[in-house]
Write a protein that holds these residues in place. Structure first.
Motif, PDB file in Angstrom:
ATOM      1  N   ASP A   1       0.838  -1.203   0.000  1.00  0.00           N
ATOM      2  CA  ASP A   1       0.000   0.000   0.000  1.00  0.00           C
ATOM      3  C   ASP A   1       0.869   1.249   0.000  1.00  0.00           C
ATOM      4  OD1 ASP A   1      -1.452   2.120   2.120  1.00  0.00           O
ATOM      5  OD2 ASP A   1      -2.759   1.284   0.569  1.00  0.00           O
ATOM      6  N   ILE A   2       0.461   2.261  -0.777  1.00  0.00           N
ATOM      7  CA  ILE A   2       1.276   3.468  -0.926  1.00  0.00           C
ATOM      8  C   ILE A   2       1.433   4.225   0.386  1.00  0.00           C
ATOM      9  CG2 ILE A   2      -0.635   5.016  -1.577  1.00  0.00           C
ATOM     10  CD1 ILE A   2       1.348   6.259  -3.631  1.00  0.00           C
ATOM     11  N   ARG A   3       0.431   4.171   1.273  1.00  0.00           N
ATOM     12  CA  ARG A   3       0.549   4.855   2.564  1.00  0.00           C
ATOM     13  C   ARG A   3       1.590   4.161   3.453  1.00  0.00           C
ATOM     14  NH1 ARG A   3      -3.322   8.565   3.949  1.00  0.00           N
ATOM     15  NH2 ARG A   3      -1.823   8.999   5.591  1.00  0.00           N
TER      16      ARG A   3
ATOM     17  N   LEU B   1       7.246   4.306   5.637  1.00  0.00           N
ATOM     18  CA  LEU B   1       8.577   3.700   5.669  1.00  0.00           C
ATOM     19  C   LEU B   1       9.643   4.662   5.169  1.00  0.00           C
ATOM     20  CD1 LEU B   1       7.740   0.099   4.379  1.00  0.00           C
ATOM     21  CD2 LEU B   1       8.320   0.767   6.715  1.00  0.00           C
ATOM     22  N   LEU B   2       9.284   5.492   4.197  1.00  0.00           N
ATOM     23  CA  LEU B   2      10.227   6.460   3.651  1.00  0.00           C
ATOM     24  C   LEU B   2      10.303   7.735   4.483  1.00  0.00           C
ATOM     25  CD1 LEU B   2       9.428   6.193  -0.173  1.00  0.00           C
ATOM     26  CD2 LEU B   2      11.424   5.281   1.010  1.00  0.00           C
ATOM     27  N   GLY B   3       9.259   8.002   5.277  1.00  0.00           N
ATOM     28  CA  GLY B   3       9.251   9.208   6.092  1.00  0.00           C
ATOM     29  C   GLY B   3       8.797  10.448   5.355  1.00  0.00           C
ATOM     30  N   HIS B   4       7.985  10.271   4.291  1.00  0.00           N
ATOM     31  CA  HIS B   4       7.466  11.421   3.542  1.00  0.00           C
ATOM     32  C   HIS B   4       6.310  12.074   4.304  1.00  0.00           C
ATOM     33  CE1 HIS B   4       8.965   9.597  -0.525  1.00  0.00           C
ATOM     34  NE2 HIS B   4       9.918  10.245   0.126  1.00  0.00           N
ATOM     35  N   ASN B   5       6.291  13.408   4.319  1.00  0.00           N
ATOM     36  CA  ASN B   5       5.174  14.122   4.956  1.00  0.00           C
ATOM     37  C   ASN B   5       3.894  14.005   4.144  1.00  0.00           C
ATOM     38  OD1 ASN B   5       6.502  15.090   7.225  1.00  0.00           O
ATOM     39  ND2 ASN B   5       7.287  16.882   6.174  1.00  0.00           N
ATOM     40  N   ASP B   6       4.046  14.051   2.834  1.00  0.00           N
ATOM     41  CA  ASP B   6       2.897  14.094   1.931  1.00  0.00           C
ATOM     42  C   ASP B   6       2.920  12.879   1.014  1.00  0.00           C
ATOM     43  OD1 ASP B   6       0.880  14.721   0.124  1.00  0.00           O
ATOM     44  OD2 ASP B   6       1.357  16.853   0.107  1.00  0.00           O
TER      45      ASP B   6
ATOM     46  N   LYS C   1       1.827  12.709  -1.823  1.00  0.00           N
ATOM     47  CA  LYS C   1       2.131  13.142  -3.192  1.00  0.00           C
ATOM     48  C   LYS C   1       3.607  12.915  -3.524  1.00  0.00           C
ATOM     49  CE  LYS C   1      -1.500  16.665  -3.547  1.00  0.00           C
ATOM     50  NZ  LYS C   1      -1.783  18.125  -3.695  1.00  0.00           N
ATOM     51  N   THR C   2       4.458  13.043  -2.523  1.00  0.00           N
ATOM     52  CA  THR C   2       5.882  12.788  -2.735  1.00  0.00           C
ATOM     53  C   THR C   2       6.116  11.329  -3.089  1.00  0.00           C
ATOM     54  OG1 THR C   2       6.349  14.471  -1.059  1.00  0.00           O
ATOM     55  CG2 THR C   2       8.188  13.083  -1.753  1.00  0.00           C
ATOM     56  N   THR C   3       5.370  10.448  -2.431  1.00  0.00           N
ATOM     57  CA  THR C   3       5.517   9.007  -2.678  1.00  0.00           C
ATOM     58  C   THR C   3       4.901   8.612  -4.014  1.00  0.00           C
ATOM     59  OG1 THR C   3       5.174   8.808  -0.281  1.00  0.00           O
ATOM     60  CG2 THR C   3       5.303   6.763  -1.533  1.00  0.00           C
ATOM     61  N   GLN C   4       3.885   9.358  -4.456  1.00  0.00           N
ATOM     62  CA  GLN C   4       3.180   9.015  -5.691  1.00  0.00           C
ATOM     63  C   GLN C   4       4.065   9.103  -6.929  1.00  0.00           C
ATOM     64  OE1 GLN C   4      -0.218  11.613  -5.609  1.00  0.00           O
ATOM     65  NE2 GLN C   4      -1.546  10.099  -4.631  1.00  0.00           N
ATOM     66  N   ILE C   5       5.198   9.790  -6.818  1.00  0.00           N
ATOM     67  CA  ILE C   5       6.089   9.899  -7.968  1.00  0.00           C
ATOM     68  C   ILE C   5       6.543   8.520  -8.432  1.00  0.00           C
ATOM     69  CG2 ILE C   5       8.215  10.109  -6.616  1.00  0.00           C
ATOM     70  CD1 ILE C   5       7.407  12.065  -9.829  1.00  0.00           C
TER      71      ILE C   5
END
Length: 318
Positions: free
Chosen positions: A275-277, A282-287, A289-293
């Motif tokens: 799951d993207i969330r 795990l990556l520590g992204h705030n948003d 949208k950053t992971t959606q790349i």
């Protein structure tokens, strides 16, 4: 410069940010013929940023770093807020992260040895930045939970990420080596580098094995803030040099950096159905949208689409 440094430390900024801010402010002063910044203002800041963009051809993020340093100095130290500069930063187009296939990751790892191999394996297997990997201390490793604690990472955030059981043996071996280094240092009255405030509160904490770095430096140094002799973690350039050679030996022509393995971790996790969330955490992204790349790297952004060439009847030996 000393008052700026004091203000940065008072606000708890990282040492890396401190070096960056002081470096940009020093360049700004030299650009204006060593005039005191108090006698300069908006126009001089605008001219400096223009110089960086037009003459030095710096990247957008570099330009932003310089601006942040100058805004900090004028706003927090000189108490002369710049207000509206009237300067538009260059817009940054979306760039897709470069990722390796699982086979390419495996090929690179086979070219590495010992600590360098483990560091790259952790960056790929746990989604770590190189700084996060080298900052790992022994008390950050949790074998029971298959987890790593990442402390004071980017933007001073903490998080927990995965630790692959396949690395347990190599990690335990490195832990044993780190403890030996720690004990030898303790005999000389030194130990691992400590955050200054924590070192004052717990003056003997540097002797604790838990505070030892998993990847200790081969030499001791003076702490940049406390000036106490200590052993810091391995410098990132050691891993980068080993990785550059390994990529060359693996016959890979992509531009591979340490961060490529963090990108590859995210992409491969998503392609395997995670799951993207979860990947975001795990990556520590705030948003998110950053992971959606990474969905663009996978092609999932265009799910269900197919190349029109696949529907043509033609000689496949083209």
């Amino acid at each position: 410069m000393k008052s700026i440094q004091n203000e940065i430390r008072l606000r708890g900024y990282s040492y890396k940010t401190e070096k960056s801010y002081l470096g940009w402010i020093r360049q700004f002063i030299y650009f204006n013929n060593k005039q005191h910044p108090q006698n300069l203002g908006t126009e001089e800041v605008k001219s400096f940023l223009t110089f960086l963009a037009v003459d030095r051809h710096v990247a957008v993020n570099t330009q932003k770093s310089a601006l942040n340093a100058l805004v900090f100095m004028y706003d927090k130290v000189l108490k002369q807020p710049l207000g509206e500069i009237g300067f538009t930063l260059a817009t940054k187009q979306r760039s897709l992260p470069l990722v390796l296939s699982e086979l390419e990751v495996q090929t690179v790892l086979k070219q590495l040895k010992d600590g360098n191999k483990l560091a790259v394996a952790l960056m790929y297997g746990s989604g770590l930045r190189v700084s996060e990997c080298l900052n790992l201390r022994l008390h950050d490793i949790d074998f029971d939970q298959n987890a790593l604690r990442i402390i004071n990472s980017k933007e001073n955030k903490d998080r927990v990420t995965l630790l692959s059981p396949r690395l347990f043996g190599a990690v335990r071996q490195l832990i044993e080596q780190a403890i030996v280094v720690q004990k030898n240092d303790n005999l000389l009255g030194i130990g691992s580098s400590m955050p200054p405030a924590l070192g004052r509160k717990y003056p003997n904490a540097f002797r604790s094995p838990g505070w030892a770095f998993l990847f200790p430096s081969t030499t001791t140094c003076l702490h940049p803030i406390s000036k106490i002799e200590c052993r810091h973690h391995l410098h990132p350039s050691v891993i980068r040099k080993a990785l550059k050679l390994a990529v060359s030996q693996a016959g890979i022509f992509k531009r591979v950096t340490c961060h490529t393995f963090r990108h590859s971790f995210a992409t491969h996790m998503l392609s395997n159905g995670t799951d993207i969330r979860t990947v975001q955490d795990l990556l520590g992204h705030n948003d998110v949208k950053t992971t959606q790349i990474y969905t663009h790297v996978l092609g999932q952004h265009y799910a269900g689409t197919d190349s029109p060439l696949n529907r043509l009847d033609f000689d496949e030996d083209i």
